[in-house]
Write a protein that holds these residues in place. Structure first.
Motif, mmCIF file in Angstrom:
data_model
loop_
_atom_site.group_PDB
_atom_site.id
_atom_site.type_symbol
_atom_site.label_atom_id
_atom_site.label_comp_id
_atom_site.label_asym_id
_atom_site.label_seq_id
_atom_site.Cartn_x
_atom_site.Cartn_y
_atom_site.Cartn_z
ATOM 1 N N PRO A 1 0.841 -1.208 0.000
ATOM 2 C CA PRO A 1 0.000 0.000 0.000
ATOM 3 C C PRO A 1 0.874 1.255 0.000
ATOM 4 N N GLY A 2 0.424 2.280 -0.720
ATOM 5 C CA GLY A 2 1.157 3.559 -0.751
ATOM 6 C C GLY A 2 2.282 3.592 -1.753
ATOM 7 N N HIS A 3 2.501 2.480 -2.443
ATOM 8 C CA HIS A 3 3.552 2.419 -3.460
ATOM 9 C C HIS A 3 2.940 2.331 -4.859
ATOM 10 N N ALA A 4 3.785 2.386 -5.863
ATOM 11 C CA ALA A 4 3.328 2.317 -7.250
ATOM 12 C C ALA A 4 2.998 0.880 -7.664
ATOM 13 N N ARG B 1 11.828 0.734 -10.483
ATOM 14 C CA ARG B 1 11.915 2.056 -11.099
ATOM 15 C C ARG B 1 11.171 3.114 -10.282
ATOM 16 N N SER B 2 10.089 2.695 -9.605
ATOM 17 C CA SER B 2 9.304 3.694 -8.863
ATOM 18 C C SER B 2 10.003 4.067 -7.551
ATOM 19 N N SER B 3 11.008 3.298 -7.167
ATOM 20 C CA SER B 3 11.759 3.581 -5.936
ATOM 21 C C SER B 3 12.376 4.982 -5.956
ATOM 22 N N ALA B 4 12.459 5.569 -4.759
ATOM 23 C CA ALA B 4 13.058 6.908 -4.642
ATOM 24 C C ALA B 4 14.569 6.893 -4.872
ATOM 25 N N ARG B 5 15.112 5.730 -5.153
ATOM 26 C CA ARG B 5 16.525 5.668 -5.566
ATOM 27 C C ARG B 5 16.732 6.597 -6.779
ATOM 28 N N ILE C 1 8.287 14.614 -6.647
ATOM 29 C CA ILE C 1 9.219 13.846 -5.793
ATOM 30 C C ILE C 1 8.421 12.738 -5.110
ATOM 31 N N ASN C 2 8.981 11.548 -5.061
ATOM 32 C CA ASN C 2 8.304 10.415 -4.416
ATOM 33 C C ASN C 2 7.831 10.805 -3.020
ATOM 34 N N ALA C 3 6.592 10.486 -2.740
ATOM 35 C CA ALA C 3 5.988 10.662 -1.410
ATOM 36 C C ALA C 3 5.561 12.099 -1.083
ATOM 37 N N PHE C 4 5.715 13.046 -2.018
ATOM 38 C CA PHE C 4 5.263 14.415 -1.736
ATOM 39 C C PHE C 4 3.780 14.557 -2.068
ATOM 40 N N LYS C 5 3.049 15.136 -1.151
ATOM 41 C CA LYS C 5 1.590 15.186 -1.257
ATOM 42 C C LYS C 5 1.037 16.592 -1.256
ATOM 43 N N GLY C 6 1.870 17.603 -1.103
ATOM 44 C CA GLY C 6 1.363 18.976 -1.103
ATOM 45 C C GLY C 6 2.496 19.963 -1.271
ATOM 46 N N VAL D 1 5.162 18.846 1.411
ATOM 47 C CA VAL D 1 4.740 17.891 2.451
ATOM 48 C C VAL D 1 5.097 16.478 2.018
ATOM 49 N N MET D 2 5.849 15.794 2.840
ATOM 50 C CA MET D 2 6.172 14.389 2.557
ATOM 51 C C MET D 2 5.339 13.489 3.452
ATOM 52 N N LYS D 3 4.677 12.532 2.847
ATOM 53 C CA LYS D 3 3.902 11.576 3.650
ATOM 54 C C LYS D 3 4.874 10.611 4.343
ATOM 55 N N PRO D 4 4.418 9.912 5.375
ATOM 56 C CA PRO D 4 5.294 8.906 5.985
ATOM 57 C C PRO D 4 5.634 7.842 4.940
ATOM 58 N N ILE D 5 6.814 7.313 5.039
ATOM 59 C CA ILE D 5 7.245 6.260 4.107
ATOM 60 C C ILE D 5 6.256 5.094 4.133
ATOM 61 N N PRO D 6 5.847 4.599 2.969
ATOM 62 C CA PRO D 6 4.794 3.566 2.965
ATOM 63 C C PRO D 6 5.248 2.172 3.392
ATOM 64 N N THR D 7 6.515 1.818 3.209
ATOM 65 C CA THR D 7 6.939 0.476 3.622
ATOM 66 C C THR D 7 7.056 0.441 5.137
ATOM 67 N N LEU D 8 6.296 -0.429 5.751
ATOM 68 C CA LEU D 8 6.284 -0.494 7.213
ATOM 69 C C LEU D 8 6.762 -1.871 7.648
ATOM 70 N N ARG E 1 13.751 -3.469 1.909
ATOM 71 C CA ARG E 1 14.597 -2.669 2.802
ATOM 72 C C ARG E 1 14.154 -1.208 2.807
ATOM 73 N N SER E 2 14.001 -0.619 3.985
ATOM 74 C CA SER E 2 13.337 0.677 4.004
ATOM 75 C C SER E 2 13.789 1.594 5.135
ATOM 76 N N ASP E 3 13.590 2.888 4.933
ATOM 77 C CA ASP E 3 13.873 3.892 5.954
ATOM 78 C C ASP E 3 12.632 4.067 6.838
ATOM 79 N N SER E 4 12.798 4.658 8.046
ATOM 80 C CA SER E 4 11.612 4.967 8.848
ATOM 81 C C SER E 4 11.225 6.434 8.691
HETATM 82 C C1 LIG Z 1 14.469 10.524 -0.286
HETATM 83 C C2 LIG Z 1 13.334 9.527 -0.263
HETATM 84 C C3 LIG Z 1 13.536 8.268 0.289
HETATM 85 C C4 LIG Z 1 12.509 7.346 0.332
HETATM 86 N N1 LIG Z 1 12.757 6.136 0.902
HETATM 87 C C5 LIG Z 1 11.756 5.222 0.961
HETATM 88 C C6 LIG Z 1 11.977 3.960 1.591
HETATM 89 O O1 LIG Z 1 13.057 3.657 2.089
HETATM 90 N N2 LIG Z 1 10.937 3.095 1.629
HETATM 91 C C7 LIG Z 1 9.721 3.383 1.096
HETATM 92 O O2 LIG Z 1 8.826 2.576 1.157
HETATM 93 N N3 LIG Z 1 9.477 4.566 0.496
HETATM 94 C C8 LIG Z 1 10.468 5.492 0.400
HETATM 95 N N4 LIG Z 1 10.218 6.703 -0.195
HETATM 96 C C9 LIG Z 1 8.863 7.002 -0.700
HETATM 97 C C10 LIG Z 1 8.422 6.190 -1.915
HETATM 98 O O3 LIG Z 1 9.413 6.196 -2.907
HETATM 99 C C11 LIG Z 1 7.089 6.704 -2.502
HETATM 100 O O4 LIG Z 1 6.154 6.871 -1.490
HETATM 101 C C12 LIG Z 1 6.557 5.743 -3.532
HETATM 102 O O5 LIG Z 1 7.438 5.745 -4.658
HETATM 103 C C13 LIG Z 1 5.128 6.051 -4.026
HETATM 104 O O6 LIG Z 1 5.047 7.311 -4.609
HETATM 105 P P1 LIG Z 1 4.043 8.412 -4.038
HETATM 106 O O7 LIG Z 1 4.173 8.335 -2.551
HETATM 107 O O8 LIG Z 1 4.557 9.700 -4.595
HETATM 108 O O9 LIG Z 1 2.657 8.084 -4.501
HETATM 109 C C14 LIG Z 1 11.234 7.678 -0.222
HETATM 110 C C15 LIG Z 1 11.039 8.932 -0.805
HETATM 111 C C16 LIG Z 1 12.073 9.858 -0.823
HETATM 112 C C17 LIG Z 1 11.836 11.221 -1.422
#
Ligand SMILES: Cc1cc2nc3c(=O)[nH]c(=O)nc-3n(C[C@H](O)[C@H](O)[C@H](O)COP(=O)(O)O)c2cc1C
Length: 392
Positions: A112-115, A134-138, A254-259, A313-320, A341-344
């Motif tokens: 959930p919360g990912h692509a 590819r959708s990873s924030a890498r 930017i990945n995870a930005f919502k506003g 605004v960055m939402k909380p990271i979706p991988t829990l 593998r994920s950040d908190s």
């Molecule tokens: C710098 C950065 C690091 C991120 N690291 C993670 C991570 O470790 N694990 C994770 O699940 N999401 C991480 N994200 C968020 C996801 O990449 C992002 O929520 C996901 O690609 C879905 O896109 P959306 O949230 O824009 O809809 C990170 C985002 C950024 C900007």
């Protein structure tokens, strides 16, 4: 014609690549300019193990000769140090369905919360690794690389950027608005959470620890400030030429930005006009200026010459680590989502990404508007604009 860039590369592929096109010729550029910024993106309290594995460095493989840009496309490559462990799973060559080794990291439980799920439906991937790689924030690594070139160009024409964290997990920083860009930079660079208010730093770090302990994650708000932009950059004449609109799109992408907010942003909804708009003044030294900067450096899609202030605004990271429920696309059975593998909390790192996407849009707006084949004429043109706007 402005600048453009493409990025390519999978999270666990051999490398990330960006091609930057449209840069003026004659900009002094070296790998160090890029690597310093890449290192800043990797720092920050709350990052997971990936950031310890990857020490990102960029190689410039085209467009620069003897330390200066040529005007031809600049290609930057960041190798993934982890690739050696992924050559089978992420191999380029065709495989048979029964090649267990290559298929073993197959992802069928959408996070959930990912692509994952939407991307799988869109491209017809039964293995959602094809999406998440590819959708990873890498990918933001090479967005920072491209942005660092823009930032270098901006600094050479007197435009400075700073980014800082203003909120994490509901804890707000109280930042002295009279701080200079230099002071703000100094404070944020030495803060593990990139916050300029030492009072809340520890509280933010404890909130990150707490989230981690609970297998949860937290988000926040970042702010980017850019000083030195000349007035009248951007345009009011057409929707897709408005520079504030472009900045908002850049931040949202930017990945995870919502506003996104510019200046006081959403606060403007709650205040009368007299407390929102900025009065105009003129003096010999500054030329036209605004007595306040509540509109964050923009009026009518163009710069006012005041500092540009953009927040995201960055939402909380979706991988829990304590995963949310999801569905396995093979069996349609409910499952706990798979954990990659994920950040908190990645808000501090995201501030650096935001700074670089803003740098890109500002540099691009200048390149579009001013004489930009040669760096020397470009810089002269910008200085002329500053003089012209002051006397206007
Ligand atoms: C710098 C950065 C690091 C991120 N690291 C993670 C991570 O470790 N694990 C994770 O699940 N999401 C991480 N994200 C968020 C996801 O990449 C992002 O929520 C996901 O690609 C879905 O896109 P959306 O949230 O824009 O809809 C990170 C985002 C950024 C900007």
């Amino acid at each position: 014609m402005g600048m453009r860039y493409l990025t390519a590369g999978e999270s666990h592929g051999p490398q990330l690549t960006t091609i930057v096109e449209g840069l003026p010729a004659g900009i002094p550029l070296e790998a160090l300019d890029i690597n310093e910024e890449l290192a800043r993106r990797q720092k920050g309290y709350g990052r997971g193990r990936r950031m310890q594995i990857e020490k990102d460095t960029a190689e410039i493989v085209s467009g620069v000769r003897h330390g200066k840009t040529l005007g031809s496309p600049v290609t930057l490559v960041v190798k993934n140090n982890d690739w050696k462990h992924w050559t089978k799973i992420m191999g380029i060559e065709a495989i048979d369905e029964n090649q267990e080794e290559e298929m073993k990291r197959k992802v069928t439980r959408a996070r959930p919360g990912h692509a994952d799920l939407n991307g799988a439906i869109k491209y017809g991937h039964r293995d959602m690794r094809n999406v998440l790689e590819r959708s990873s924030a890498r990918e933001t690594t090479v967005r920072v690389a491209a942005g660092s070139v823009a930032k270098k160009l901006l600094s050479l024409v007197g435009i400075e950027l700073v980014s800082h964290v203003v909120e994490i997990g509901g804890i707000k920083a109280n930042v002295d608005s009279s701080l200079s860009v230099e002071e703000l930079k100094k404070r944020t660079e030495s803060s593990p959470v990139r916050v300029a208010d030492p009072q809340v730093e520890q509280e933010m770090m404890s909130a990150i620890d707490e989230a981690k302990k609970n297998g949860d994650s937290i988000g926040g708000v970042v702010e980017v400030i850019a000083t030195g932009m000349p007035a009248g950059v951007g345009s009011y004449v057409h929707y897709d030429r408005k520079l504030d609109g472009k900045l908002a799109a850049a931040i949202m992408s930017i990945n995870a930005f919502k506003g996104v907010e510019i200046g006081i942003g959403f606060e403007a909804a709650r205040k009368p006009g007299s407390e929102v708009h900025d009065e105009i003044g003129w003096d010999n030294e500054r030329g036209y200026y605004r007595k306040t900067n509540r509109l964050g450096g923009f009026e009518g899609g163009m710069t006012t010459g005041m500092p540009i202030v953009v927040r995201g605004v960055m939402k909380p990271i979706p991988t829990l680590y304590k995963p949310l429920m999801s569905v396995d696309i093979e069996t349609k059975e409910p499952f706990a989502a798979s954990v990659e593998r994920s950040d908190s909390c990645a808000v501090p790192a995201a501030a650096v990404v935001a700074e670089h996407v803003v740098a890109w849009e500002l540099a691009n707006a200048l390149v579009e508007q001013f004489n930009s084949d040669r760096f020397d004429t470009f810089a002269d043109d910008i200085n002329r604009q500053r003089e012209y706007a002051r006397e206007f």
